[in-house]
Design a protein around this motif. Structure first.
Motif, mmCIF file in Angstrom:
data_model
loop_
_atom_site.group_PDB
_atom_site.id
_atom_site.type_symbol
_atom_site.label_atom_id
_atom_site.label_comp_id
_atom_site.label_asym_id
_atom_site.label_seq_id
_atom_site.Cartn_x
_atom_site.Cartn_y
_atom_site.Cartn_z
ATOM 1 N N MET A 101 75.146 -5.783 53.327
ATOM 2 C CA MET A 101 75.135 -6.766 52.236
ATOM 3 C C MET A 101 76.575 -7.063 51.857
ATOM 4 O O MET A 101 77.403 -6.153 51.840
ATOM 5 C CB MET A 101 74.419 -6.191 51.021
ATOM 6 C CG MET A 101 72.937 -6.108 51.228
ATOM 7 S SD MET A 101 72.116 -5.620 49.727
ATOM 8 C CE MET A 101 70.672 -6.606 49.863
ATOM 9 N N TRP A 175 72.480 -12.826 47.337
ATOM 10 C CA TRP A 175 71.129 -12.267 47.460
ATOM 11 C C TRP A 175 70.568 -12.476 48.870
ATOM 12 O O TRP A 175 69.834 -11.654 49.387
ATOM 13 C CB TRP A 175 70.220 -12.908 46.402
ATOM 14 C CG TRP A 175 68.819 -12.386 46.382
ATOM 15 C CD1 TRP A 175 67.697 -13.026 46.806
ATOM 16 C CD2 TRP A 175 68.378 -11.100 45.908
ATOM 17 N NE1 TRP A 175 66.595 -12.233 46.627
ATOM 18 C CE2 TRP A 175 66.979 -11.047 46.083
ATOM 19 C CE3 TRP A 175 69.032 -9.997 45.363
ATOM 20 C CZ2 TRP A 175 66.218 -9.932 45.732
ATOM 21 C CZ3 TRP A 175 68.277 -8.883 45.014
ATOM 22 C CH2 TRP A 175 66.890 -8.861 45.199
ATOM 23 N N TYR A 207 66.393 10.624 46.903
ATOM 24 C CA TYR A 207 64.930 10.531 47.043
ATOM 25 C C TYR A 207 64.282 11.753 46.401
ATOM 26 O O TYR A 207 64.684 12.892 46.689
ATOM 27 C CB TYR A 207 64.542 10.434 48.533
ATOM 28 C CG TYR A 207 65.038 9.132 49.111
ATOM 29 C CD1 TYR A 207 64.273 7.977 49.003
ATOM 30 C CD2 TYR A 207 66.303 9.047 49.675
ATOM 31 C CE1 TYR A 207 64.756 6.759 49.459
ATOM 32 C CE2 TYR A 207 66.794 7.832 50.133
ATOM 33 C CZ TYR A 207 66.015 6.691 50.020
ATOM 34 O OH TYR A 207 66.503 5.488 50.454
ATOM 35 N N SER A 208 63.264 11.510 45.563
ATOM 36 C CA SER A 208 62.523 12.616 44.948
ATOM 37 C C SER A 208 61.855 13.428 46.045
ATOM 38 O O SER A 208 61.193 12.854 46.923
ATOM 39 C CB SER A 208 61.425 12.079 44.030
ATOM 40 O OG SER A 208 61.991 11.299 43.023
ATOM 41 N N VAL A 224 58.936 7.519 51.288
ATOM 42 C CA VAL A 224 59.972 6.474 51.224
ATOM 43 C C VAL A 224 59.375 5.078 51.409
ATOM 44 O O VAL A 224 58.689 4.814 52.405
ATOM 45 C CB VAL A 224 61.040 6.716 52.321
ATOM 46 C CG1 VAL A 224 62.146 5.669 52.227
ATOM 47 C CG2 VAL A 224 61.626 8.116 52.214
ATOM 48 N N GLY A 238 67.031 -2.778 53.263
ATOM 49 C CA GLY A 238 67.749 -1.704 52.585
ATOM 50 C C GLY A 238 68.466 -0.824 53.599
ATOM 51 O O GLY A 238 67.933 -0.541 54.674
ATOM 52 N N LEU A 239 69.656 -0.373 53.234
ATOM 53 C CA LEU A 239 70.488 0.389 54.171
ATOM 54 C C LEU A 239 69.828 1.709 54.574
ATOM 55 O O LEU A 239 69.619 1.993 55.751
ATOM 56 C CB LEU A 239 71.853 0.651 53.516
ATOM 57 C CG LEU A 239 72.873 1.378 54.373
ATOM 58 C CD1 LEU A 239 73.200 0.564 55.608
ATOM 59 C CD2 LEU A 239 74.140 1.657 53.581
ATOM 60 N N THR A 241 66.758 3.004 53.807
ATOM 61 C CA THR A 241 65.345 3.026 54.209
ATOM 62 C C THR A 241 65.192 2.513 55.645
ATOM 63 O O THR A 241 64.419 3.068 56.425
ATOM 64 C CB THR A 241 64.474 2.216 53.230
ATOM 65 O OG1 THR A 241 64.990 0.904 53.091
ATOM 66 C CG2 THR A 241 64.425 2.884 51.875
HETATM 67 C C1 LIG Z 1 66.462 10.009 41.363
HETATM 68 C C2 LIG Z 1 65.948 8.962 42.335
HETATM 69 C C3 LIG Z 1 64.805 9.217 43.057
HETATM 70 C C4 LIG Z 1 64.307 8.263 43.958
HETATM 71 N N1 LIG Z 1 63.182 8.547 44.666
HETATM 72 C C5 LIG Z 1 62.705 7.666 45.561
HETATM 73 C C6 LIG Z 1 61.527 7.981 46.328
HETATM 74 O O1 LIG Z 1 60.916 9.045 46.197
HETATM 75 N N2 LIG Z 1 61.103 7.064 47.240
HETATM 76 C C7 LIG Z 1 61.757 5.855 47.417
HETATM 77 O O2 LIG Z 1 61.326 5.071 48.281
HETATM 78 N N3 LIG Z 1 62.863 5.539 46.695
HETATM 79 C C8 LIG Z 1 63.366 6.410 45.795
HETATM 80 N N4 LIG Z 1 64.509 6.107 45.083
HETATM 81 C C9 LIG Z 1 65.236 4.838 45.394
HETATM 82 C C10 LIG Z 1 66.231 5.076 46.556
HETATM 83 O O3 LIG Z 1 67.290 5.899 46.112
HETATM 84 C C11 LIG Z 1 66.857 3.784 47.109
HETATM 85 O O4 LIG Z 1 67.421 3.061 46.041
HETATM 86 C C12 LIG Z 1 65.880 2.876 47.838
HETATM 87 O O5 LIG Z 1 65.276 3.577 48.905
HETATM 88 C C13 LIG Z 1 66.598 1.642 48.427
HETATM 89 O O6 LIG Z 1 67.657 2.096 49.225
HETATM 90 P P1 LIG Z 1 68.184 1.277 50.485
HETATM 91 O O7 LIG Z 1 69.481 1.881 50.891
HETATM 92 O O8 LIG Z 1 67.132 1.154 51.536
HETATM 93 O O9 LIG Z 1 68.412 -0.150 49.903
HETATM 94 P P2 LIG Z 1 69.841 -0.825 49.491
HETATM 95 O O10 LIG Z 1 70.682 -1.018 50.691
HETATM 96 O O11 LIG Z 1 70.393 -0.016 48.399
HETATM 97 O O12 LIG Z 1 69.362 -2.213 49.110
HETATM 98 C C14 LIG Z 1 68.432 -2.443 48.144
HETATM 99 C C15 LIG Z 1 68.897 -3.774 47.646
HETATM 100 O O13 LIG Z 1 68.191 -4.764 48.339
HETATM 101 C C16 LIG Z 1 68.035 -5.815 47.475
HETATM 102 N N5 LIG Z 1 66.794 -6.470 47.836
HETATM 103 C C17 LIG Z 1 65.559 -5.959 47.785
HETATM 104 N N6 LIG Z 1 64.668 -6.876 48.183
HETATM 105 C C18 LIG Z 1 65.382 -7.983 48.493
HETATM 106 C C19 LIG Z 1 65.053 -9.274 48.962
HETATM 107 N N7 LIG Z 1 63.792 -9.622 49.214
HETATM 108 N N8 LIG Z 1 66.038 -10.144 49.176
HETATM 109 C C20 LIG Z 1 67.314 -9.808 48.955
HETATM 110 N N9 LIG Z 1 67.688 -8.606 48.513
HETATM 111 C C21 LIG Z 1 66.736 -7.713 48.277
HETATM 112 C C22 LIG Z 1 68.007 -5.244 46.084
HETATM 113 O O14 LIG Z 1 68.820 -6.023 45.259
HETATM 114 C C23 LIG Z 1 68.661 -3.922 46.206
HETATM 115 O O15 LIG Z 1 69.913 -3.934 45.585
HETATM 116 C C24 LIG Z 1 64.993 7.020 44.142
HETATM 117 C C25 LIG Z 1 66.147 6.765 43.406
HETATM 118 C C26 LIG Z 1 66.617 7.711 42.510
HETATM 119 C C27 LIG Z 1 67.865 7.403 41.735
#
Ligand SMILES: Cc1cc2nc3c(=O)[nH]c(=O)nc-3n(C[C@H](O)[C@H](O)[C@H](O)COP(=O)(O)OP(=O)(O)OC[C@H]3O[C@@H](n4cnc5c(N)ncnc54)[C@H](O)[C@@H]3O)c2cc1C
Length: 320
Positions: A101, A175, A207-208, A224, A238-239, A241
């Motif tokens: 992103m 976005w 992640y919890s 997840v 998402g990075l 996931t």
């Molecule tokens: C204490 C804690 C516990 C957690 N536990 C869990 C858990 O048990 N399971 C779980 O799945 N997650 C959990 N999370 C959330 C997890 O940490 C991540 O934030 C989540 O998995 C997303 O990470 P990512 O790196 O895949 O996405 P990122 O790379 O961080 O990107 C997500 C971004 O994508 C953007 N985005 C989303 N959809 C779109 C779209 N359609 N178009 C454009 N942009 C978009 C959003 O703005 C967001 O900023 C927890 C978070 C915390 C703080």
């Protein structure tokens, strides 16, 4: 176990391990992708209690790193220096910076690039009118807001200026675009070092934990929700996931993890106390762990877990 002693592993010094299980929890036809992911704790000595979270160090998807290198005409094997030391450019882009992103700082930097690479033509507006509003340059008054253009012209420098002066336009623009989209749109070239200054560093995701260490010795399990979307004909998401869904678990690739203990999100010490838990969607994760621990501990307390999601047919995680 489950004492969660302080360990040598941390976000700065993660333990590198393998995923032993990685499967989709949704039923056929679901629009969601929620995974159960299991990590081996091996010889790390890592321990946890229910309620704790696991920190995961993500990496960028290989296809985005390749596209970025191609868009800039960089040499992927060239040696560069980042905050993590000397490495190939490919490794730096894969592991050290979030390239999935684009950052606001990067779009702001285009103001220098686009003007410098094009011919700058100054056009002076002498008058403008819309409805009853009229403005003449000779009056030495700034253009009133109602007469400001609502959309930028096709001129790239004009578009960059619009993005850099309108916060909402910048937000909307970022976005749906990553660095590759933006570099292609403006044909802007950067050196790797310039790019490193503008891109954000990779941050761990938490992640919890969805398991009890007593019930699953040597393992840590997560629930997840995978983030995927597509814009401008390119798949992205998402990075962390995507990394867990697409890269690790399908190969011998190791992933960096560490524990993030909680002080307040804990089970009552008295095992005979009744508990009520509410955890929709992936929010079920910590309560699956709580349930496992309560069964392991064998107290007389009753457990109620309220869970909901889009459809009971496809999203009834851990029904068994
Ligand atoms: C204490 C804690 C516990 C957690 N536990 C869990 C858990 O048990 N399971 C779980 O799945 N997650 C959990 N999370 C959330 C997890 O940490 C991540 O934030 C989540 O998995 C997303 O990470 P990512 O790196 O895949 O996405 P990122 O790379 O961080 O990107 C997500 C971004 O994508 C953007 N985005 C989303 N959809 C779109 C779209 N359609 N178009 C454009 N942009 C978009 C959003 O703005 C967001 O900023 C927890 C978070 C915390 C703080």
């Amino acid at each position: 176990m489950s004492g969660a002693a302080k360990s040598e592993w941390s976000a700065k010094n993660p333990y590198y391990t393998n995923i032993t299980e990685n499967y989709i929890l949704n039923g056929e036809g679901s629009k969601k992708e929620t995974r159960h992911v299991v990590f081996a704790l091996g010889d790390s000595g890592l321990d946890y209690k229910v309620g704790d979270a696991l920190g995961v160090i993500p990496e960028n998807p290989p296809h985005i790193v390749d596209e970025l290198i191609e868009a800039q005409g960089w040499d992927k094997d060239s040696i560069v220096t980042t905050h993590n030391g000397e490495r190939t450019l490919y490794e730096a882009l894969k592991k050290d910076f979030e390239v999935h992103m684009a950052s606001k700082k990067f779009v702001q930097s285009l103001a220098q690039k686009v003007v410098a690479s094009g011919i700058k033509i100054n056009v002076k507006m002498v008058s403008r009118s819309r409805g009853d509003a009229i403005w003449n340059a000779s009056e030495n008054e700034p253009l009133p807001p109602e007469l400001k253009p609502s959309a930028p012209s096709d001129d790239p420098a004009d578009k960059v200026e619009h993005l850099n002066t309108d916060e909402k336009a910048m937000e909307d623009y970022l976005w749906t675009r990553d660095y590759v989209d933006i570099m292609r749109e403006f044909d802007a070239k950067y050196s790797p070092e310039e790019f490193f200054e503008l891109a954000g560093r990779v941050k761990p995701r938490l992640y919890s934990i969805a398991s009890s260490h007593d019930a699953h010795p040597g393992l840590v399990e997560l629930t997840v929700g995978i983030v995927r979307f597509s814009y401008h004909g390119r798949n992205r998401g998402g990075l962390c996931t995507q990394f867990m869904a697409d890269e690790i678990g399908n190969s011998d690739q190791k992933v960096g993890v560490f524990m993030s203990p909680t002080k307040s999100f804990v089970l009552p010490e008295d095992k005979d106390i009744d508990i009520i838990m509410v955890g929709p969607g992936t929010g079920i994760a910590p309560f699956r762990a709580f349930m496992e621990q309560r069964v392991f501990d064998g107290g007389n307390g009753r457990n109620w877990l309220f869970f909901g999601d889009q459809s009971s047919k496809t999203e009834f995680y851990y029904k068994d």
